[in-house]
Design an enzyme around this catalytic site. Structure first.
Site, PDB file in Angstrom:
ATOM      1  N   LYS A  10      36.651  25.102  12.203  1.00  0.00           N
ATOM      2  CA  LYS A  10      37.381  23.968  11.590  1.00  0.00           C
ATOM      3  C   LYS A  10      37.613  22.892  12.636  1.00  0.00           C
ATOM      4  O   LYS A  10      37.605  23.152  13.839  1.00  0.00           O
ATOM      5  CB  LYS A  10      38.728  24.416  11.014  1.00  0.00           C
ATOM      6  CG  LYS A  10      39.738  25.030  12.001  1.00  0.00           C
ATOM      7  CD  LYS A  10      40.586  24.041  12.774  1.00  0.00           C
ATOM      8  CE  LYS A  10      41.579  24.731  13.709  1.00  0.00           C
ATOM      9  NZ  LYS A  10      42.011  23.928  14.861  1.00  0.00           N
ATOM     10  N   PRO A  95      32.270  27.612  20.064  1.00  0.00           N
ATOM     11  CA  PRO A  95      32.819  27.634  21.421  1.00  0.00           C
ATOM     12  C   PRO A  95      34.257  28.165  21.437  1.00  0.00           C
ATOM     13  O   PRO A  95      34.999  27.979  20.467  1.00  0.00           O
ATOM     14  CB  PRO A  95      32.779  26.164  21.855  1.00  0.00           C
ATOM     15  CG  PRO A  95      31.777  25.517  20.964  1.00  0.00           C
ATOM     16  CD  PRO A  95      31.825  26.265  19.661  1.00  0.00           C
ATOM     17  N   GLY A  99      39.848  24.929  20.253  1.00  0.00           N
ATOM     18  CA  GLY A  99      40.619  24.329  19.158  1.00  0.00           C
ATOM     19  C   GLY A  99      39.809  24.283  17.875  1.00  0.00           C
ATOM     20  O   GLY A  99      40.143  23.568  16.931  1.00  0.00           O
ATOM     21  N   ALA A 101      39.119  27.139  16.149  1.00  0.00           N
ATOM     22  CA  ALA A 101      39.523  28.332  15.389  1.00  0.00           C
ATOM     23  C   ALA A 101      38.439  29.410  15.340  1.00  0.00           C
ATOM     24  O   ALA A 101      38.279  30.085  14.327  1.00  0.00           O
ATOM     25  CB  ALA A 101      39.969  27.958  13.974  1.00  0.00           C
ATOM     26  N   GLY A 102      37.723  29.570  16.460  1.00  0.00           N
ATOM     27  CA  GLY A 102      36.654  30.577  16.496  1.00  0.00           C
ATOM     28  C   GLY A 102      37.154  31.980  16.182  1.00  0.00           C
ATOM     29  O   GLY A 102      36.546  32.702  15.373  1.00  0.00           O
ATOM     30  N   ASP A 137      45.747  30.216  11.537  1.00  0.00           N
ATOM     31  CA  ASP A 137      44.617  29.449  10.991  1.00  0.00           C
ATOM     32  C   ASP A 137      43.757  30.271  10.033  1.00  0.00           C
ATOM     33  O   ASP A 137      42.836  29.733   9.407  1.00  0.00           O
ATOM     34  CB  ASP A 137      43.699  28.948  12.124  1.00  0.00           C
ATOM     35  CG  ASP A 137      44.324  27.825  12.928  1.00  0.00           C
ATOM     36  OD1 ASP A 137      45.268  27.180  12.423  1.00  0.00           O
ATOM     37  OD2 ASP A 137      43.877  27.607  14.068  1.00  0.00           O
TER      38      ASP A 137
HETATM   39  P1  ATP Z   1      42.379  27.852  17.782  1.00  0.00           P
HETATM   40  O1  ATP Z   1      41.797  26.598  17.241  1.00  0.00           O
HETATM   41  O2  ATP Z   1      42.718  28.832  16.676  1.00  0.00           O
HETATM   42  O3  ATP Z   1      43.472  27.659  18.766  1.00  0.00           O
HETATM   43  P2  ATP Z   1      40.626  28.392  19.957  1.00  0.00           P
HETATM   44  O4  ATP Z   1      39.258  27.811  19.810  1.00  0.00           O
HETATM   45  O5  ATP Z   1      41.570  27.639  20.825  1.00  0.00           O
HETATM   46  O6  ATP Z   1      41.183  28.607  18.509  1.00  0.00           O
HETATM   47  P3  ATP Z   1      39.613  31.015  20.142  1.00  0.00           P
HETATM   48  O7  ATP Z   1      38.259  30.747  20.633  1.00  0.00           O
HETATM   49  O8  ATP Z   1      39.767  31.314  18.705  1.00  0.00           O
HETATM   50  O9  ATP Z   1      40.561  29.800  20.553  1.00  0.00           O
HETATM   51  O10 ATP Z   1      40.260  32.228  20.945  1.00  0.00           O
HETATM   52  C1  ATP Z   1      40.725  32.086  22.253  1.00  0.00           C
HETATM   53  C2  ATP Z   1      41.082  33.438  22.877  1.00  0.00           C
HETATM   54  O11 ATP Z   1      41.235  34.498  21.925  1.00  0.00           O
HETATM   55  C3  ATP Z   1      39.998  33.858  23.820  1.00  0.00           C
HETATM   56  O12 ATP Z   1      40.547  33.808  25.099  1.00  0.00           O
HETATM   57  C4  ATP Z   1      39.569  35.254  23.413  1.00  0.00           C
HETATM   58  O13 ATP Z   1      39.591  36.158  24.483  1.00  0.00           O
HETATM   59  C5  ATP Z   1      40.548  35.678  22.344  1.00  0.00           C
HETATM   60  N1  ATP Z   1      39.835  36.235  21.162  1.00  0.00           N
HETATM   61  C6  ATP Z   1      40.195  37.313  20.458  1.00  0.00           C
HETATM   62  N2  ATP Z   1      39.336  37.539  19.435  1.00  0.00           N
HETATM   63  C7  ATP Z   1      38.414  36.566  19.484  1.00  0.00           C
HETATM   64  C8  ATP Z   1      37.258  36.261  18.697  1.00  0.00           C
HETATM   65  N3  ATP Z   1      36.887  37.016  17.649  1.00  0.00           N
HETATM   66  N4  ATP Z   1      36.537  35.174  19.034  1.00  0.00           N
HETATM   67  C9  ATP Z   1      36.926  34.393  20.072  1.00  0.00           C
HETATM   68  N5  ATP Z   1      37.973  34.651  20.871  1.00  0.00           N
HETATM   69  C10 ATP Z   1      38.732  35.725  20.585  1.00  0.00           C
END
Ligand code: ATP
Length: 289
Positions: A10, A95, A99, A101-102, A137
């Site tokens: 997202k 990535p 941010g 929401a991976g 999310d």
């Molecule tokens: P958001 O937008 O929800 O804040 P984000 O992009 O900042 O997401 P993610 O990539 O979702 O962050 O996750 C960050 C941390 O969560 C990583 O440091 C990782 O170790 C941990 N994590 C746990 N499960 C997962 C997963 N399935 N995929 C990615 N990271 C994961």
């Protein structure tokens, strides 16, 4: 038997932090849009006594710290099933610390895929409740398309998916921890806040120019990263309709009305950073492939 779904990331078209609950959770107001940048999530049955997770990125934990693992446990609890014999395979394309929401996308993917693999037949509300236990999310990632997310982010009012356009998403090397981002927000007196209702109206009207002009994320002011400023500069030089950091960063996306401008912008960004992709809005949540 196995089920494979593509789980969309997202972007935030707006992101405002509107308060803090007594338990410390922040309240937000955000217009989110799913995009066709997806992780590929497969669930299958194994002979093992607990959940098994394989993931093709060694930086991500493959145990109960993983959102996909926790989503499988939450699904089983909601469906009254045992976690024995659940296998999960994830191909990471979204990535991390971006941010985008991976982790939440993977959790949503597991919930949808397990609902197809088993005969639990949980309805959308039950899936969203299970997802909210994994991350704020996840309910939005389950619904996909566009939505106005409020409360801690788990209350989603669906909107029509934004009009088709071209998006360039660029993730600089630096990542941002979400916890640190919220600490910074608490210390910042914000000067610019999003006009959320203007953006929801523009999404409903398919008005890309207004969306582009009104993109606003309070974390950009609270976390002024030189890397994201440089990306935004390149996007502006390529006639973006608007560009913004997504979530608490560090990925930045640019909105383009035409494919050629987006392609030239992505080429220019690739000369500076590795993680750049061209994508489009996506009108749905995780879908079977
Ligand atoms: P958001 O937008 O929800 O804040 P984000 O992009 O900042 O997401 P993610 O990539 O979702 O962050 O996750 C960050 C941390 O969560 C990583 O440091 C990782 O170790 C941990 N994590 C746990 N499960 C997962 C997963 N399935 N995929 C990615 N990271 C994961």
């Amino acid at each position: 038997m196995e089920v494979t779904v593509k789980a969309p990331a997202k972007i935030n078209l707006t992101l405002d932090v509107t308060g803090r609950r007594e338990d410390g959770y922040h309240l937000i107001e955000s217009v989110m849009q799913a995009i066709d940048l997806c992780d590929v999530v497969t669930v299958y049955k194994t002979g093992h006594s607990d959940i098994r997770l394989e993931i093709d990125d060694e930086r991500v934990p493959d145990d109960e710290r993983n959102t996909a693992w926790r989503a499988a446990a939450a699904f089983c609890e909601a469906a009254g099933l045992s976690t024995a014999g659940i296998g999960i395979r994830i191909r990471k394309r979204i990535p991390m610390q971006a941010g985008l929401a991976g982790g939440s996308a993977d959790a949503a993917g597991v919930l949808v895929a397990l609902n197809l693999l088993t005969d639990a037949r949980l309805d959308q509300d039950a899936l969203c409740d299970a997802g909210a236990k994994v991350g704020a999310d996840v309910p939005f990632c389950l619904l996909g398309g566009a939505g106005l997310c409020t409360g801690t982010g788990t209350i989603v009012t669906p909107l029509p998916s934004m009009t088709d356009c071209h998006l360039v998403v660029a993730k600089p090397l630096c990542g941002v921890s979400t916890a640190e981002a919220y600490r910074r927000i608490d210390e910042t007196t914000l000067r610019r806040r999003p006009h959320t209702s203007v953006v929801t109206d523009a999404v409903c009207a398919g008005d890309l120019e207004t969306i582009g002009r009104e993109l606003c994320n309070v974390f950009e002011e609270a976390i002024p990263l030189p890397e994201t400023a440089a990306i935004r500069q390149i996007m502006r030089e390529h006639r973006t309709l608007g560009c913004l950091m997504s979530g608490s960063g560090s990925a930045v996306y640019g909105l383009f009305g035409n494919r050629e401008d987006a392609r030239l912008c992505a080429d220019a960004l690739r000369r500076e950073i590795d993680e750049v992709c061209l994508c489009r809005p996506c009108a749905h949540g995780p879908a079977e492939v």
